[in-house]
Design a protein around this motif. Structure first.
Motif, PDB file in Angstrom:
ATOM      1  N   TRP A 107    -105.062  29.403  -0.543  1.00  0.00           N
ATOM      2  CA  TRP A 107    -106.170  29.553  -1.497  1.00  0.00           C
ATOM      3  C   TRP A 107    -105.767  30.510  -2.616  1.00  0.00           C
ATOM      4  CZ3 TRP A 107    -110.462  27.470  -3.118  1.00  0.00           C
ATOM      5  CH2 TRP A 107    -111.415  28.229  -3.796  1.00  0.00           C
ATOM      6  N   LYS A 108    -105.954  30.082  -3.859  1.00  0.00           N
ATOM      7  CA  LYS A 108    -105.542  30.918  -4.986  1.00  0.00           C
ATOM      8  C   LYS A 108    -106.729  31.420  -5.787  1.00  0.00           C
ATOM      9  CE  LYS A 108    -101.117  28.582  -5.406  1.00  0.00           C
ATOM     10  NZ  LYS A 108    -100.435  27.487  -6.086  1.00  0.00           N
ATOM     11  N   GLY A 109    -107.921  31.091  -5.357  1.00  0.00           N
ATOM     12  CA  GLY A 109    -109.102  31.536  -6.093  1.00  0.00           C
ATOM     13  C   GLY A 109    -109.516  32.932  -5.673  1.00  0.00           C
ATOM     14  N   THR A 110    -110.737  33.298  -6.008  1.00  0.00           N
ATOM     15  CA  THR A 110    -111.258  34.608  -5.638  1.00  0.00           C
ATOM     16  C   THR A 110    -111.150  34.787  -4.132  1.00  0.00           C
ATOM     17  OG1 THR A 110    -112.809  34.450  -7.446  1.00  0.00           O
ATOM     18  CG2 THR A 110    -113.292  36.087  -5.760  1.00  0.00           C
ATOM     19  N   LYS A 111    -110.527  35.870  -3.750  1.00  0.00           N
ATOM     20  CA  LYS A 111    -110.265  36.051  -2.324  1.00  0.00           C
ATOM     21  C   LYS A 111    -111.569  36.308  -1.573  1.00  0.00           C
ATOM     22  CE  LYS A 111    -105.799  35.685  -2.576  1.00  0.00           C
ATOM     23  NZ  LYS A 111    -105.746  34.976  -3.875  1.00  0.00           N
ATOM     24  N   PRO A 112    -111.701  35.708  -0.410  1.00  0.00           N
ATOM     25  CA  PRO A 112    -112.932  35.900   0.364  1.00  0.00           C
ATOM     26  C   PRO A 112    -113.016  37.313   0.937  1.00  0.00           C
ATOM     27  CG  PRO A 112    -111.342  34.633   1.623  1.00  0.00           C
ATOM     28  CD  PRO A 112    -110.730  34.846   0.274  1.00  0.00           C
TER      29      PRO A 112
END
Lengths: 312, 529
Positions: free
Chosen positions: B227-232
C-alpha cells in the motif's frame, strides 16, 4: 467383550441416525427459509428459488435425508450455505474448542469432587463433611450460565485476572482463556461427584471384601484407594458418561457468554439462520460424541469392576 | 467529485457543487500518494463486530459487518467521510464527475497496486468490478440499479453509463459495498468466470490485508505492505465477533476491546460512571422501527380499526419502556439528516386516545377475537409488543403477543413460505438502512407485496413516486417526493412509525475512532490518539 463392543457400535449407529433424523424433522417443521437468510432482503424470488434448488431444498424430506446420509458415508457433511465452506472443515475447526472446554470442566470437577466425596465418607459427620455437603448442594443448584455471568463479572471485569472473551492462541493463552468457562461449566459437577462418591463410598466401605481386607491388616490407605474407591467411583464414571450431553448444553451457554468458538455457539447461530447443513453436521458430531462417551464409560466400568465385565 | 446528494449540500446547486468538487479532486490528485507519514507503529486495535464475516466478495456482499472489513481491504472510487454529517470523498479516484444524468466519468489515482503481483489498479478493473455485479445476477445487483456498462476511455479513465438516472449511485452504490474495486486478473484466475469468490479474496487493494480469519474467534487485518497511500493507523486490527451487546460491554470493561457499541439499556449507567479512560459518544441511527398491520387480514381490512390502533399507540411511552428514554420517536421511515426526512408525522407521537376511540366506534367497536402481534425474540422488541398490548387494551382491543425466533420471524410475511402471511396481523418490525431514502421505501412498493412488504400496502402514487425519486436530481423535489410517500404510508393506517433508535459507542482515550454519522465504524481511518 468383542461381541459386546460390536453390538454397542451397531446400536450407536442406529441412535445417531435416529437422533439426526428426528432433529432434522423438527428443524423442517419450524418456519424459515435458508435461501432467504443467505441471499438477504434484496434477492429476487427467482434467485431465491434458484438457490433453494441448488441447496436441494426443493426435494422431498426423505430424499434430502437419504442424500445427507449417503454423503456422510463418503465423509462429506455438505457445504455451509453462507460461506460455501465444507461443513466438515467448519465443524472440525470448532470441535476442539468444545472438547477442550468440556474435558477441562469435567477434569477439574473430578479432580476436586472425587477426593472431596471420598474424604467426606471417611470423615462422616465431621464439620468438614457437613461443610462439603452444604457446598455440594449449593454448587449443584446454581445453573452454569449464572455461574458464568458472575465469574465473568468478578474475575474478568472486576479483578481482571482472566480475559472475558475469546479462546486465545498458543498453550498458555488458551489455558488462560479456558479457566473461567471451565470453572463455570465444571462447578456444579464438583457437587454432583462429591455427593455420589460419598454415598457410594459409604456403601462400599461396609461391604465384605473391605472388612476382609481390614481383617487381613492391610494398610487403610491401600484399602481405601485400591479396594473401596475403585468400586465407589463406578457410579461417578457412569454419571460422567451420561452427563456429556448435559456438559455440551452447558458449553453452549459458556460459549455464547464468553464469546468462545465452539460447537455450541455454532449450533445456536446455525439454527437461528436455518443453516441446515451446519445444524445437521453439528448434530451428527455431538450425537456421536455422546454415544462414544457413553460407550467409553461402560467400558471403563467393565474394566474397573470384574462383576460388570463378567456380565458383558 | 460530483454532486453531493446528501442534504447538507442543500443550497449548493448541482453544477456549483460539480465545480467545487472538481477543485477538490484536483487538490487530491496533486497529493502524491507516497508522502503519507506512518502513524504510531506496533499498535493493535481490538474491536467487536455483531457477527462473524461470511462474504468478502464486494460484488456479492451481504450485511454491514462484511462491508466493515471490505472497507479496509479494498479501495473504491469514493468513500464515506467520517464525521457527524453525511458526505463522501475521493478515495481511489482523482476525479469523479457526473457529466450528464446517465454518464459519470472517473479518473483513477496512479500507483494503487493489487497485492500478489496482480498489478496496478486500472479502469479495466473498475469496469470488471461494477459490471460483474449485474452479469452474475448478484443478490445486491439492485445497488447498481440501471447500470448499462462501464466504458474504458484510458488506462485510468472511464465512464459509468446508466440506462437512466440513479441518484443512490452517489449515496450508496459508489461509497458502500459494491463500490469496492477488485482485480480483474486475480478474480479471473481464482474463479474462471469472474463470479463470487466468497471468503477468499484473491488480491487486496486497501491499506490492510486479511491476514487470518479464525471463524467464530477473530478476523485479523494487518498492514498491506504494498500500500502506497496514506498509512493506516494500526499495525493490526482484530475484529472479535460477538452477537450480544452486553458481551461487548463486558469485553470492553475487562480490557479486551478498545472500541465497542453500547446498548441503550446500559447507556445511562455508562454516562454516569464511564469505565476508566473512556469516551462515550452518542450517534443517531438509521434503523427504522415500526408497527405494521396486514391490510389484507380480514380483521384489519377496515381502515378505521387500523387508524384506531395508530392513535392508541403512544410512542414516547414505548421509548421509555423499551429504549430507556435513550431513543427518540421517529417521524417516518427516513432518519434525520437524510433526504426525505419528515419534520413531523400525521399521527402525533403521543397518539390520541379520544381519536382512537372515535375511529374504533366507526369501525364498529373492538374485534371480538383478540388480535395478534408478532415480534422477534429480542428483549427490546418484546418490550415494544407488550407496551402496545397494554396501550390497545385502553381502547378495548385485546392483543396476543407472538414471540418468534429470527428464522421464523424473517419469513413470516413471505408468500413463498406458505400461508403464514394470511394469519399475520400486527407486527413489530425493524429494517436496517443506508444513507439514501430509496433504501427505505423500496420495500413498500406493490411488487414487494408478499416479499418484504408484509403490510401488503399497495398504492399506485407511492409506486410512481418511488420510481421517479430514483431519478430526481433536484434535492428539494426529491425530498418532497419522499415526504409524500411517507404520508401515503401513514394515511393507509397500516404503519405506526416508532423510532430510528440510537447508536452510542465507547472507546479508549488512546483511540481516535472514525465513524459514519450513524456510528458505523470505518476501521480504515481509526488512529491512535
Amino acid at each position: 467383550m468383542l461381541f459386546y463392543f460390536i453390538r454397542r457400535l451397531g446400536l450407536s449407529v442406529i441412535v445417531v441416525v435416529l437422533a439426526v433424523t428426528i432433529l432434522n424433522v423438527m428443524l423442517h417443521l419450524v418456519p424459515g427459509d435458508p435461501a432467504v437468510m443467505i441471499l438477504g432482503p434484496r434477492a429476487t424470488p427467482e434467485l431465491i428459488a434458484k438457490t433453494r434448488e441448488a441447496m436441494g431444498l426443493d426435494r422431498s424430506f426423505p430424499m434430502q435425508m437419504a442424500i445427507f446420509f449417503g454423503n456422510v458415508l463418503r465423509g462429506d457433511l455438505g457445504r455451509d450455505v453462507f460461506t460455501d465452506r465444507s461443513v466438515t472443515t467448519i465443524v472440525m475447526e470448532q470441535l476442539p474448542y468444545t472438547l477442550m472446554l468440556i474435558t477441562a470442566s469435567i477434569a477439574w470437577a473430578a479432580a476436586l469432587g472425587i477426593p472431596l466425596g471420598c474424604y467426606s465418607a471417611l470423615h462422616r459427620n465431621t464439620w468438614l463433611d457437613k461443610i462439603t455437603g452444604v457446598l455440594s448442594v449449593s454448587t449443584i443448584s446454581i445453573p452454569s450460565f449464572v455461574m458464568a455471568l458472575y465469574a465473568l463479572l468478578a474475575f474478568a471485569v472486576g479483578l481482571k485476572w482472566f480475559p472475558a472473551v475469546g479462546a486465545g492462541e498458543g498453550f498458555a493463552d488458551s489455558f488462560h482463556h479456558l479457566v473461567l468457562p471451565a470453572f463455570a461449566v465444571g462447578i456444579s459437577w464438583v457437587g454432583y461427584l462429591a455427593r455420589i462418591v460419598r454415598a457410594s463410598m459409604l456403601e462400599v466401605l461396609g461391604e465384605t471384601h473391605v472388612r476382609m481386607a481390614r481383617a487381613f491388616g492391610l494398610r487403610e490407605r491401600k484399602i481405601v484407594v485400591a479396594y473401596a474407591l475403585r468400586i465407589a467411583v463406578l457410579p461417578a464414571v457412569t454419571l460422567i458418561g451420561a452427563g456429556v450431553a448435559y456438559l455440551l448444553s452447558a458449553a453452549v451457554f459458556a460459549e455464547v457468554i464468553f464469546a468462545r468458538p465452539g460447537i455450541g455457539a455454532l449450533i445456536v447461530k446455525a439454527v437461528d439462520s436455518r443453516n441446515y447443513p451446519i445444524v445437521l453436521g453439528c448434530v451428527l458430531v455431538t450425537t456421536g460424541i455422546i454415544v462414544v462417551a457413553t460407550l467409553i464409560s461402560d467400558l471403563v466400568n467393565a474394566w474397573l469392576d470384574p462383576r460388570v465385565r463378567e456380565n458383558l | 467529485m460530483s454532486a453531493n446528494p446528501f442534504p447538507k449540500s442543500k443550497g449548493i446547486d448541482r453544477r456549483g457543487f460539480l465545480k467545487g468538487s472538481a477543485v477538490a479532486g484536483l487538490a487530491a490528485a496533486s497529493m502524491p500518494i507516497s508522502t503519507a507519514v506512518w502513524a504510531q507503529s506496533g499498535k493493535v486495535l481490538h474491536i467487536s463486530s455483531y457477527a462473524d464475516i461470511d462474504e468478502l466478495d464486494p460484488g456479492f456482499y451481504q450485511n454491514g459487518y462484511n462491508v466493515d472489513v471490505m472497507n479496509c481491504i479494498y479501495s473504491k472510487l469514493v468513500h464515506y467521510v467520517p464525521g457527524r454529517e453525511w458526505d463522501t470523498s475521493l478515495q481511489a479516484a482523482e476525479e469523479v464527475k457526473q457529466v450528464d444524468p446517465t454518464h459519470i466519468t472517473f479518473r483513477l489515482k496512479k500507483g494503487i497496486m493489487f497485492t500478489g503481483g496482480h498489478g496496478e489498479m486500472t479502469a479495466e478493473d473498475v469496469k470488471f468490478s461494477f459490471e460483474r455485479v449485474i452479469k452474475h445476477d448478484s443478490p445486491v445487483k439492485g445497488d447498481w440499479g440501471p447500470l448499462d456498462h462501464v466504458e474504458v476511455t484510458g488506462k485510468y479513465e472511464g465512464t459509468i453509463v446508466l440506462k437512466e438516472p440513479f441518484e443512490p449511485l452517489w449515496t450508496i452504490t459508489l461509497p458502500y459495498g459494491t463500490g469496492c474495486i477488485v482485480s480483474k486478473k486475480a478474480v479471473m484466475e481464482a474463479t474462471k468466470d469472474g463470479g463470487d469468490f466468497g471468503m477468499k479474496p484473491p488480491a487486496f487493494s486497501g491499506p490492510y490485508i486479511l491476514d487470518t480469519w479464525k471463524p467464530g474467534q477473530y478476523v485479523k487485518l494487518t498492514r498491506n505492505p504494498e500500500w502506497k497511500g496514506t498509512k493506516p493507523g494500526y499495525d493490526e486490527i482484530r475484529i472479535l465477533p460477538m452477537d450480544d451487546e452486553k458481551t461487548m460491554e463486558i469485553a470492553y470493561e475487562s480490557g479486551d476491546l478498545d472500541f465497542t457499541a453500547v446498548s441503550l439499556s446500559s447507556l445511562s449507567k455508562y454516562k454516569e460512571s464511564p469505565p476508566a479512560k473512556t469516551t462515550i459518544q452518542e450517534y443517531p441511527s438509521l434503523y427504522y422501527v415500526w408497527v405494521g398491520m396486514n391490510m389484507e387480514n380480514p380483521a384489519l381490512t377496515d381502515i378505521n380499526l387500523r387508524k384506531a390502533i395508530q392513535y392508541a399507540i403512544n410512542v414516547p411511552q414505548i421509548m421509555q419502556a423499551a429504549y430507556f428514554n435513550q431513543a427518540k420517536p421517529a417521524t417516518g421511515l427516513i432518519a434525520p439528516g437524510l433526504t426525505g426526512h419528515r419534520e413531523s408525522e400525521i399521527v402525533p407521537p403521543e397518539g390520541d386516545l379520544e381519536k382512537a376511540k372515535a375511529f374504533l366506534e366507526k369501525a364498529g367497536g373492538p374485534p371480538i377475537e383478540p388480535l395478534t402481534i408478532d415480534t422477534l425474540n429480542a428483549t427490546t422488541w418484546t418490550a415494544i409488543a407488550q407496551v402496545i398490548q397494554a396501550q390497545l387494551a385502553q381502547i378495548g382491543i385485546q392483543l396476543k403477543v407472538n414471540v418468534q425466533d429470527s428464522g421464523s420471524f424473517w419469513t413470516i410475511g413471505m408468500e413463498s413460505e406458505g400461508d403464514r402471511w394470511k394469519k399475520m396481523q400486527l407486527i413489530v418490525n425493524r429494517f436496517s438502512m443506508l444513507p439514501d431514502p430509496y433504501y427505505a421505501t423500496q420495500w413498500f412498493t406493490t411488487d414487494q407485496v408478499g416479499i418484504w412488504n408484509w403490510e401488503r400496502f399497495s398504492n399506485k402514487e407511492f409506486d410512481k413516486l418511488n420510481q421517479e425519486a430514483l431519478q430526481e436530481t433536484d434535492h428539494d423535489k426529491r425530498a418532497a417526493m419522499y415526504h409524500k410517500m411517507q404520508d401515503l404510508m401513514e394515511q393507509s393506517g397500516a404503519y405506526r412509525f416508532l423510532t430510528h433508535e440510537a447508536s452510542p459507542v465507547m472507546f479508549r482515550d488512546s483511540v481516535k475512532p472514525a465513524l459514519r454519522p450513524d456510528a458505523r465504524p470505518l476501521f480504515r481511518f481509526f488512529k491512535p490518539a
